[in-house]
Design an enzyme around this catalytic site. Sequence first.
Site, PDB file in Angstrom:
ATOM      1  N   HIS A 166       0.794  -1.237   0.000  1.00 57.68           N
ATOM      2  CA  HIS A 166       0.000   0.000   0.000  1.00 57.68           C
ATOM      3  C   HIS A 166       0.830   1.293   0.000  1.00 57.68           C
ATOM      4  CE1 HIS A 166      -0.019  -0.169   4.697  1.00 57.68           C
ATOM      5  NE2 HIS A 166       0.989   0.569   4.282  1.00 57.68           N
ATOM      6  N   HIS A 213      -2.616   4.492   9.683  1.00 58.50           N
ATOM      7  CA  HIS A 213      -1.282   4.942  10.091  1.00 58.50           C
ATOM      8  C   HIS A 213      -1.403   6.170  10.986  1.00 58.50           C
ATOM      9  CE1 HIS A 213      -0.673   2.580   6.423  1.00 58.50           C
ATOM     10  NE2 HIS A 213       0.577   2.390   6.783  1.00 58.50           N
ATOM     11  N   GLU A 269       3.177  -5.503   8.876  1.00 58.22           N
ATOM     12  CA  GLU A 269       1.885  -5.296   8.193  1.00 58.22           C
ATOM     13  C   GLU A 269       1.394  -6.582   7.531  1.00 58.22           C
ATOM     14  OE1 GLU A 269       2.291  -0.519   7.030  1.00 58.22           O
ATOM     15  OE2 GLU A 269       2.682  -2.015   5.494  1.00 58.22           O
ATOM     16  N   HIS A 303       9.699  -3.962   4.603  1.00 60.69           N
ATOM     17  CA  HIS A 303      10.156  -2.573   4.628  1.00 60.69           C
ATOM     18  C   HIS A 303      10.388  -2.119   6.062  1.00 60.69           C
ATOM     19  CE1 HIS A 303       5.747  -2.038   4.912  1.00 60.69           C
ATOM     20  NE2 HIS A 303       5.822  -0.730   5.022  1.00 60.69           N
TER      21      HIS A 303
END
Length: 291
Positions: free
Chosen positions: A12, A59, A244, A197
């Site tokens: 995303h 977030h 995530e 990431h």
Amino acid sequence: MARITASVYTSHVPAIGAALDLGKSAEPYWQPVFQGYEPSQQWLREHRPDVVFLVYNDHATAFSLELIPTFAIGCAAEFQPADEGWGPRPVPTVMGHPELAAHIAQSVIQEDFDLTIANRMDVDHGLTVPLSLMCGKQDPVQGAWPFRVIPFAVNVVQYPVPSGRRCFQLGQALRRAVESFDEDLNVQVWGTGGMSHQLQGPRAGLINRAWDNAFLDRLIADPAGLAQVPHLDYVREAGSEGIELVMWLIARGAMADVAGAGPAPTVARRFYHVPASNTAVGHLILEDHAG
Ligand code: DHB
Ligand code: FE
């Protein structure tokens, strides 16, 4: 009855949304990313759902650090794109499905999952970027997303976060909830976020191709085993934001084979691209085959 027909998995990255919104998708850096989703957009046109149950993470946008639900289900009629600091993305309002969302909340909470009911919730890049990748650019005023969306926010930002095992079990409860909804609806479950990431600290920029691809392999062929992987493995191998990926296990848990109700799903699309911004982009489409 409502039925789950497919699950979709995708990263995303916010910069992907910005690239699309600012007309940069044909630039050499971004072109391979968007090209990777062209067959998926075609697949989606051919397998158009009525409703997408979209598992994503907020977030610190709709929920600040003052209030952090582990699982929040969007039960509103519509959800506005959030202002994440640069103004809301120029994308259409996300239309919900309050009746199905309320039914899922009822069913899943009665199965002992403590969901937070969100009757108002703005949706950030975690939800709108997967929509853009799968549906392409939509005019914010004249256009509309081609299906209704039930946003399902999972806390993967502030520890403690839910385990992969819990997410996988929740996906199984979700399937039972959808299948007990008394209306003919074609429902897809999307799991978003990831892949590897890390955005901060000495390891910022970490990407782990081998681990990501093993994750994709196991998500397809050994989801129950993958659901046992502890948090520490995600953080060590896929970086702090790689966690995530536990959200993908909700979507995978909702497939027929996990329920013993059909054969393994078919892989309609698999794509991996490194990097987009700081993130490894991973993407799968699994078609469900209820027996
Ligand atoms: C990036 C990735 C994310 O998942 C996110 O939430 C923010 C930024 C990135 O790669 O830049
Ligand atoms: Fe993120």
